[in-house]
Design a protein around this motif. Structure first.
Motif, PDB file in Angstrom:
ATOM      1  N   ASP A   1     -60.520   6.796  43.512  1.00  0.00           N
ATOM      2  CA  ASP A   1     -59.655   7.048  44.666  1.00  0.00           C
ATOM      3  C   ASP A   1     -58.541   8.027  44.325  1.00  0.00           C
ATOM      4  O   ASP A   1     -58.174   8.881  45.140  1.00  0.00           O
ATOM      5  N   LYS A   2     -58.013   7.905  43.109  1.00  0.00           N
ATOM      6  CA  LYS A   2     -56.871   8.733  42.727  1.00  0.00           C
ATOM      7  C   LYS A   2     -57.282  10.161  42.398  1.00  0.00           C
ATOM      8  O   LYS A   2     -56.596  11.120  42.783  1.00  0.00           O
ATOM      9  N   PHE A   3     -58.399  10.320  41.715  1.00  0.00           N
ATOM     10  CA  PHE A   3     -58.738  11.642  41.199  1.00  0.00           C
ATOM     11  C   PHE A   3     -59.955  12.296  41.844  1.00  0.00           C
ATOM     12  O   PHE A   3     -60.178  13.492  41.652  1.00  0.00           O
ATOM     13  N   ILE A   4     -60.761  11.510  42.570  1.00  0.00           N
ATOM     14  CA  ILE A   4     -62.001  12.070  43.089  1.00  0.00           C
ATOM     15  C   ILE A   4     -62.110  11.911  44.603  1.00  0.00           C
ATOM     16  O   ILE A   4     -62.253  12.872  45.340  1.00  0.00           O
TER      17      ILE A   4
ATOM     18  N   SER B   1     -64.927  12.931  48.369  1.00  0.00           N
ATOM     19  CA  SER B   1     -66.138  12.320  47.841  1.00  0.00           C
ATOM     20  C   SER B   1     -66.561  11.138  48.695  1.00  0.00           C
ATOM     21  O   SER B   1     -65.825  10.649  49.542  1.00  0.00           O
ATOM     22  N   LYS B   2     -67.764  10.656  48.436  1.00  0.00           N
ATOM     23  CA  LYS B   2     -68.281   9.477  49.111  1.00  0.00           C
ATOM     24  C   LYS B   2     -68.126   8.256  48.212  1.00  0.00           C
ATOM     25  O   LYS B   2     -67.690   8.355  47.075  1.00  0.00           O
ATOM     26  N   GLU B   3     -68.505   7.089  48.756  1.00  0.00           N
ATOM     27  CA  GLU B   3     -68.431   5.862  47.981  1.00  0.00           C
ATOM     28  C   GLU B   3     -69.514   5.838  46.898  1.00  0.00           C
ATOM     29  O   GLU B   3     -70.541   6.504  47.000  1.00  0.00           O
ATOM     30  N   ILE B   4     -69.268   5.047  45.851  1.00  0.00           N
ATOM     31  CA  ILE B   4     -70.298   4.776  44.848  1.00  0.00           C
ATOM     32  C   ILE B   4     -71.176   3.658  45.405  1.00  0.00           C
ATOM     33  O   ILE B   4     -70.702   2.548  45.627  1.00  0.00           O
TER      34      ILE B   4
ATOM     35  N   THR C   1     -72.765   7.685  32.392  1.00  0.00           N
ATOM     36  CA  THR C   1     -72.722   7.097  33.733  1.00  0.00           C
ATOM     37  C   THR C   1     -71.580   7.662  34.551  1.00  0.00           C
ATOM     38  O   THR C   1     -71.768   8.113  35.689  1.00  0.00           O
ATOM     39  N   PHE C   2     -70.379   7.664  33.976  1.00  0.00           N
ATOM     40  CA  PHE C   2     -69.244   8.106  34.782  1.00  0.00           C
ATOM     41  C   PHE C   2     -69.284   9.605  35.034  1.00  0.00           C
ATOM     42  O   PHE C   2     -68.914  10.072  36.115  1.00  0.00           O
ATOM     43  N   ASN C   3     -69.755  10.382  34.065  1.00  0.00           N
ATOM     44  CA  ASN C   3     -69.899  11.810  34.304  1.00  0.00           C
ATOM     45  C   ASN C   3     -70.925  12.090  35.402  1.00  0.00           C
ATOM     46  O   ASN C   3     -70.745  12.998  36.225  1.00  0.00           O
ATOM     47  N   ASN C   4     -71.994  11.309  35.425  1.00  0.00           N
ATOM     48  CA  ASN C   4     -72.988  11.471  36.486  1.00  0.00           C
ATOM     49  C   ASN C   4     -72.427  11.062  37.842  1.00  0.00           C
ATOM     50  O   ASN C   4     -72.750  11.669  38.865  1.00  0.00           O
ATOM     51  N   ILE C   5     -71.594  10.032  37.849  1.00  0.00           N
ATOM     52  CA  ILE C   5     -70.931   9.627  39.095  1.00  0.00           C
ATOM     53  C   ILE C   5     -70.036  10.758  39.606  1.00  0.00           C
ATOM     54  O   ILE C   5     -70.059  11.117  40.787  1.00  0.00           O
ATOM     55  N   LYS C   6     -69.251  11.331  38.704  1.00  0.00           N
ATOM     56  CA  LYS C   6     -68.379  12.435  39.107  1.00  0.00           C
ATOM     57  C   LYS C   6     -69.196  13.624  39.608  1.00  0.00           C
ATOM     58  O   LYS C   6     -68.821  14.279  40.576  1.00  0.00           O
ATOM     59  N   ARG C   7     -70.309  13.869  38.946  1.00  0.00           N
ATOM     60  CA  ARG C   7     -71.149  14.998  39.348  1.00  0.00           C
ATOM     61  C   ARG C   7     -71.696  14.776  40.760  1.00  0.00           C
ATOM     62  O   ARG C   7     -71.734  15.692  41.586  1.00  0.00           O
ATOM     63  N   ARG C   8     -72.119  13.557  41.038  1.00  0.00           N
ATOM     64  CA  ARG C   8     -72.646  13.251  42.366  1.00  0.00           C
ATOM     65  C   ARG C   8     -71.564  13.336  43.437  1.00  0.00           C
ATOM     66  O   ARG C   8     -71.801  13.858  44.529  1.00  0.00           O
ATOM     67  N   LEU C   9     -70.406  12.812  43.118  1.00  0.00           N
ATOM     68  CA  LEU C   9     -69.359  12.713  44.128  1.00  0.00           C
ATOM     69  C   LEU C   9     -68.636  14.019  44.387  1.00  0.00           C
ATOM     70  O   LEU C   9     -68.148  14.274  45.478  1.00  0.00           O
ATOM     71  N   MET C  10     -68.524  14.845  43.362  1.00  0.00           N
ATOM     72  CA  MET C  10     -67.734  16.058  43.518  1.00  0.00           C
ATOM     73  C   MET C  10     -68.469  17.338  43.156  1.00  0.00           C
ATOM     74  O   MET C  10     -67.912  18.416  43.238  1.00  0.00           O
TER      75      MET C  10
END
Length: 272
Positions: free
Chosen positions: A74-77, A82-85, A258-267
């Motif tokens: 929420d704070k950075f992305i 972005s969308k929800e995880i 995992t978190f890098n892939n989440i960031k890639r998907r969201l942003m």
């Protein structure tokens, strides 16, 4: 260098995945005989991340509860559109291993889906309902047959509904780059083991190299009353209980990927 934000609550580590990550980081630095990762403890994302420069945010990985990770997003992305995880629940590729009635449903007003669900699940003792949009939701729960009319009152949305069945034991499997890297006892009868051949069949159906599965994830399997190994649910590899899984050679990288892939998907960030 990797930088991790490890969640504490009232100054103490409360979750096993945070505890093991602290030890895994120390192990990696010891084995490499140099500082290859560092971490700091943090209670609150919104107030505690004031020291992070926006140019350095790609270097940080939050390790904590779903709420802790969401606060970081929420704070950075998320504020950047972005969308929800989304939860994995039981992927459709693994429905054949469910061992129970299961399906994904888009519930909308006047769609007729509520009536369909009522007829499909009215003959079951229990059914389980989970959101397909939100990892944690007040609506996620099991309901008995007397509450089947609840289907007529749930909010519009995307859901996974499955028949609730009795299980003998449950195990959590850990998967990284399409390889099974650990199996840990979860609940029930500890000496009733899953069939590993069935687990490998599941991994053949749901894979990272085909673009279906995450790079790191957990597969919860159970043994039912008939001795059959079935899939219960899956989780992307963050905020997951480890139940004794502590392979320090892969654990940090599972969290990082995992978190890098989440960031890639969201942003659509390009993470090196």
């Amino acid at each position: 260098m990797f930088k991790f934000l490890l969640q504490t609550i009232e100054g103490k580590v409360r979750h096993d995945f945070v505890f093991e990550m602290e030890h895994a980081i120390d192990y990696q630095n010891w084995r490499g005989n140099q500082m290859i990762a560092e971490y700091c403890s943090l209670e609150d994302i919104k107030e505690g991340c004031l020291f992070i420069d926006s140019d350095e945010i790609n270097e940080y990985i939050p390790i904590g509860t779903v709420e802790f990770v969401y606060a970081f997003v929420d704070k950075f992305i998320k504020e950047k559109g972005s969308k929800e995880i989304k939860p994995l629940n039981v992927p459709e590729e693994l429905f054949e291993f469910a061992g129970r009635k299961i399906g994904n449903y888009s519930i909308e007003n006047n769609s007729g889906i509520r009536e369909k669900l009522y007829h499909e699940y009215s003959d079951t003792d229990y059914f389980y309902l989970k959101s397909n949009k939100c990892i944690k939701s007040d609506i996620n729960s099991s309901y008995n047959a007397d509450e089947i009319q609840y289907i007529n009152t749930i909010p519009n949305g995307e859901y996974q509904i499955s028949e609730y069945i009795d299980i003998v034991s449950e195990y959590r499997c850990f998967v990284y780059n399409d390889k099974l890297v650990g199996i840990q006892y979860y609940s029930g009868e500890f000496d009733v083991f899953p069939d590993t051949n069935t687990i490998y069949e599941m991994l053949d159906k749901y894979r990272y190299d085909t673009g279906n599965a995450p790079q790191a994830w957990t597969l919860d399997v159970a043994i039912d009353d008939y001795g059959k190994t079935i899939v219960m649910e899956c989780h992307e590899f963050f905020s997951c209980g480890l139940y004794g899984f502590n392979d320090y050679n892969v654990l940090p990288y599972m969290f990082v990927r995992t978190f890098n892939n989440i960031k890639r998907r969201l942003m659509q960030w390009v993470i090196i």
